[in-house]
Scaffold this motif. Sequence first.
Motif, PDB file in Angstrom:
ATOM      1  N   LYS A  20       0.826  -1.240   0.000  1.00  0.00           N
ATOM      2  CA  LYS A  20       0.096   0.081   0.012  1.00  0.00           C
ATOM      3  C   LYS A  20       0.857   1.255  -0.205  1.00  0.00           C
ATOM      4  O   LYS A  20       0.426   2.157  -0.685  1.00  0.00           O
ATOM      5  N   SER A  21       2.021   1.206   0.825  1.00  0.00           N
ATOM      6  CA  SER A  21       2.805   2.398   0.977  1.00  0.00           C
ATOM      7  C   SER A  21       3.414   2.570  -0.381  1.00  0.00           C
ATOM      8  O   SER A  21       3.655   3.912  -0.932  1.00  0.00           O
ATOM      9  N   VAL A  22       3.857   1.485  -0.983  1.00  0.00           N
ATOM     10  CA  VAL A  22       4.451   1.902  -2.504  1.00  0.00           C
ATOM     11  C   VAL A  22       3.485   2.409  -3.501  1.00  0.00           C
ATOM     12  O   VAL A  22       3.900   3.347  -4.078  1.00  0.00           O
ATOM     13  N   ALA A  23       2.223   1.745  -3.310  1.00  0.00           N
ATOM     14  CA  ALA A  23       1.215   2.129  -4.308  1.00  0.00           C
ATOM     15  C   ALA A  23       0.915   3.542  -4.145  1.00  0.00           C
ATOM     16  O   ALA A  23       0.353   4.329  -4.993  1.00  0.00           O
ATOM     17  N   MET A  24       0.886   4.049  -2.767  1.00  0.00           N
ATOM     18  CA  MET A  24       0.493   5.525  -2.669  1.00  0.00           C
ATOM     19  C   MET A  24       1.604   6.381  -2.954  1.00  0.00           C
ATOM     20  O   MET A  24       1.458   7.742  -3.513  1.00  0.00           O
ATOM     21  N   ASN A  25       3.068   6.031  -2.793  1.00  0.00           N
ATOM     22  CA  ASN A  25       4.091   7.071  -2.706  1.00  0.00           C
ATOM     23  C   ASN A  25       4.708   6.891  -4.450  1.00  0.00           C
ATOM     24  O   ASN A  25       5.138   8.065  -4.658  1.00  0.00           O
ATOM     25  N   LEU A  26       4.537   5.942  -5.106  1.00  0.00           N
ATOM     26  CA  LEU A  26       4.998   6.078  -6.492  1.00  0.00           C
ATOM     27  C   LEU A  26       4.385   7.191  -7.351  1.00  0.00           C
ATOM     28  O   LEU A  26       5.267   8.056  -7.899  1.00  0.00           O
ATOM     29  N   PRO A  27       3.029   7.315  -7.451  1.00  0.00           N
ATOM     30  CA  PRO A  27       2.684   8.404  -8.052  1.00  0.00           C
ATOM     31  C   PRO A  27       2.839   9.761  -7.395  1.00  0.00           C
ATOM     32  O   PRO A  27       3.131  10.770  -7.990  1.00  0.00           O
ATOM     33  N   LEU A  28       2.938   9.626  -6.018  1.00  0.00           N
ATOM     34  CA  LEU A  28       3.247  11.210  -5.263  1.00  0.00           C
ATOM     35  C   LEU A  28       4.746  11.285  -5.661  1.00  0.00           C
ATOM     36  O   LEU A  28       5.017  12.582  -6.005  1.00  0.00           O
ATOM     37  N   ILE A  29       5.558  10.452  -5.443  1.00  0.00           N
ATOM     38  CA  ILE A  29       7.010  10.894  -5.934  1.00  0.00           C
ATOM     39  C   ILE A  29       7.152  11.361  -7.462  1.00  0.00           C
ATOM     40  O   ILE A  29       7.839  12.442  -7.808  1.00  0.00           O
ATOM     41  N   PHE A  30       6.518  10.722  -8.140  1.00  0.00           N
ATOM     42  CA  PHE A  30       6.471  11.049  -9.758  1.00  0.00           C
ATOM     43  C   PHE A  30       5.954  12.810  -9.901  1.00  0.00           C
ATOM     44  O   PHE A  30       6.609  13.359 -10.580  1.00  0.00           O
ATOM     45  N   VAL A  31       4.968  12.918  -9.378  1.00  0.00           N
ATOM     46  CA  VAL A  31       4.367  14.320  -9.572  1.00  0.00           C
ATOM     47  C   VAL A  31       5.274  15.345  -8.820  1.00  0.00           C
ATOM     48  O   VAL A  31       5.449  16.296  -9.308  1.00  0.00           O
ATOM     49  N   LEU A  32       5.757  15.040  -7.738  1.00  0.00           N
ATOM     50  CA  LEU A  32       6.500  15.916  -6.877  1.00  0.00           C
ATOM     51  C   LEU A  32       8.019  16.080  -7.765  1.00  0.00           C
ATOM     52  O   LEU A  32       8.536  17.258  -7.354  1.00  0.00           O
ATOM     53  N   SER A  33       8.116  15.048  -8.549  1.00  0.00           N
ATOM     54  CA  SER A  33       9.470  15.396  -9.407  1.00  0.00           C
ATOM     55  C   SER A  33       9.321  16.360 -10.576  1.00  0.00           C
ATOM     56  O   SER A  33      10.339  16.823 -11.171  1.00  0.00           O
ATOM     57  N   LEU A  34       8.100  16.493 -10.901  1.00  0.00           N
ATOM     58  CA  LEU A  34       7.720  17.313 -12.027  1.00  0.00           C
ATOM     59  C   LEU A  34       8.236  18.830 -12.170  1.00  0.00           C
ATOM     60  O   LEU A  34       8.948  19.175 -13.030  1.00  0.00           O
ATOM     61  N   PRO A  35       8.159  19.538 -11.017  1.00  0.00           N
ATOM     62  CA  PRO A  35       8.769  20.836 -11.044  1.00  0.00           C
ATOM     63  C   PRO A  35      10.381  21.231 -11.270  1.00  0.00           C
ATOM     64  O   PRO A  35      10.537  22.003 -12.217  1.00  0.00           O
ATOM     65  N   CYS A  36      10.973  20.036 -10.805  1.00  0.00           N
ATOM     66  CA  CYS A  36      12.479  20.437 -10.958  1.00  0.00           C
ATOM     67  C   CYS A  36      12.658  19.854 -12.737  1.00  0.00           C
ATOM     68  O   CYS A  36      13.271  20.764 -13.256  1.00  0.00           O
ATOM     69  N   LEU A  37      12.055  18.975 -13.153  1.00  0.00           N
ATOM     70  CA  LEU A  37      12.307  18.523 -14.354  1.00  0.00           C
ATOM     71  C   LEU A  37      11.663  19.693 -15.362  1.00  0.00           C
ATOM     72  O   LEU A  37      12.680  20.101 -16.471  1.00  0.00           O
ATOM     73  N   LEU A  38      10.665  20.164 -15.099  1.00  0.00           N
ATOM     74  CA  LEU A  38       9.980  21.347 -15.887  1.00  0.00           C
ATOM     75  C   LEU A  38      10.737  22.478 -15.653  1.00  0.00           C
ATOM     76  O   LEU A  38      10.710  23.551 -16.691  1.00  0.00           O
ATOM     77  N   GLY A  39      11.643  22.755 -14.628  1.00  0.00           N
ATOM     78  CA  GLY A  39      12.186  23.890 -14.421  1.00  0.00           C
ATOM     79  C   GLY A  39      13.264  24.167 -15.522  1.00  0.00           C
ATOM     80  O   GLY A  39      14.039  25.221 -15.571  1.00  0.00           O
TER      81      GLY A  39
END
Length: 461
Positions: free
Chosen positions: A350-369
């Motif tokens: 459950k923790s992996v399933a919840m954190n996987l999309p969260l980490i992906f979304v949180l990584s976007l600002p740096c990438l798009l920066g």
Amino acid sequence: MKERETFASRLGFVLISAGCAIGLGNVWRFPYIVGQYGGAAFVLVYLFFLVIMGLPIMAMEFSVGRASRKSIAVSFHALEPKGTKWHWYSWFGMAGNYMLMMFYTTVAGWMLLYFVKMAKGDFVGLDPAGVGAAFDGMLANPGVMLAFMALVVLLGMAVCGQGLRGGVEKITKVMMLCLLALLVILAIRAVTLPGAAKGLEFYLMPDFKSLFYTDDGKFRLGEVIFAAMGQAFFTLSLGIGAMAIFGSYIGKEQRLLGEAVNVTILDTFVAFVAGLIIFPSAFAFGVTPDAGPSLIFVTLPNIFNAMPGGRLWGALFFLFMSFAAMSTIIAVFENIISFPMDKWGWSRKKSVAMNLPLIFVLSLPCLLGFNLWGGVSILGGGIMDFEDFILSNNLLPLGSLIYLLFCVSKSGWGWDNFLSEANEGQGLRFPKGLRAYMKWVVPIMILFIFLMGYKEKFFPG
């Protein structure tokens, strides 16, 4: 209550803890500042601060983890005196883990992409301007970076999803042993290049004068000390519970100062040998070693282009860098995944399933920066610079100070409880007489690093 997972071996604990500490800064920062501040003379200053400051704090973080048998989610709850509020820091510590992954996943994606590009021969025949343009082109292409960032997140979560022994320990041990083997192979190749001797002399011959003065005669000992303290402090990933989580997975057979020494030796070995790769190679081909991403993604590909068999050596180098990045990501992912498991009793899946999309979304600002949001400026820098500032200049030093005060203060866990935990087992004993030093001197060092970080950020020069 479900029994806590433990490491299958002591080697697993040491390699994984070292894997968390060994990161990209070992390669793109350490060799450069060593060269900038006097070569081997600076290494001696760095090692001094590593021993007097980094080692004891690491032992403390390990102790908090092992005594509580929990991650940062509830380790302070388990050990703090009733009615105190040390546990409030757990949220800030976990924020540090997420903040690190917000930019580290993107940079790790660059490593994987460059491994592929180097193996394919994409840089063959390019002049220095062409290599620089290739890096700029990657930064301008959010689609490619997104694909490799997503791959990094999926790989890291997949490993953690397999459990501590079956995933994190098993995979990280293999990666770390491969990393160390690749490091030695690359160093042997670098030091045997024609013209490498000048690079070795620059890197290994102590120049004590350069500790005190710049080339134009300006006194700079304070700057050198800050650089050595900062590198010694930040290289070990202390202050956000990334070490405490692995302390919670080990038994009582070994004293914790000795384990901290083993981890520190491995971390320092990788940083030092990275210099044996970079300086001989740079001097052999007349290239000035830079700091930061330009060293890895522009300078080194140019060196590999000029080197016989450079396509192979370049591919091996970026494979080594990918292992260094992924070992950190898997370690920090494990801490992130353990937080809701300890806090709310979630299953690992459950923790992996919840954190996987969260980490992906949180990584976007740096990438798009680097492209679509390239015009965004925060505190005078880009998005990744801001994220790194929040982590490196705030959460890491202040978090380390929290762990330190928690272990020496009567209103915290306390010195006697810390010593009892740290010195249980066989090996190097934590000296009992260091309490005053740990309570008064080390906090001043940490506050010095914290304040100097702000000075360099807002009042450089």
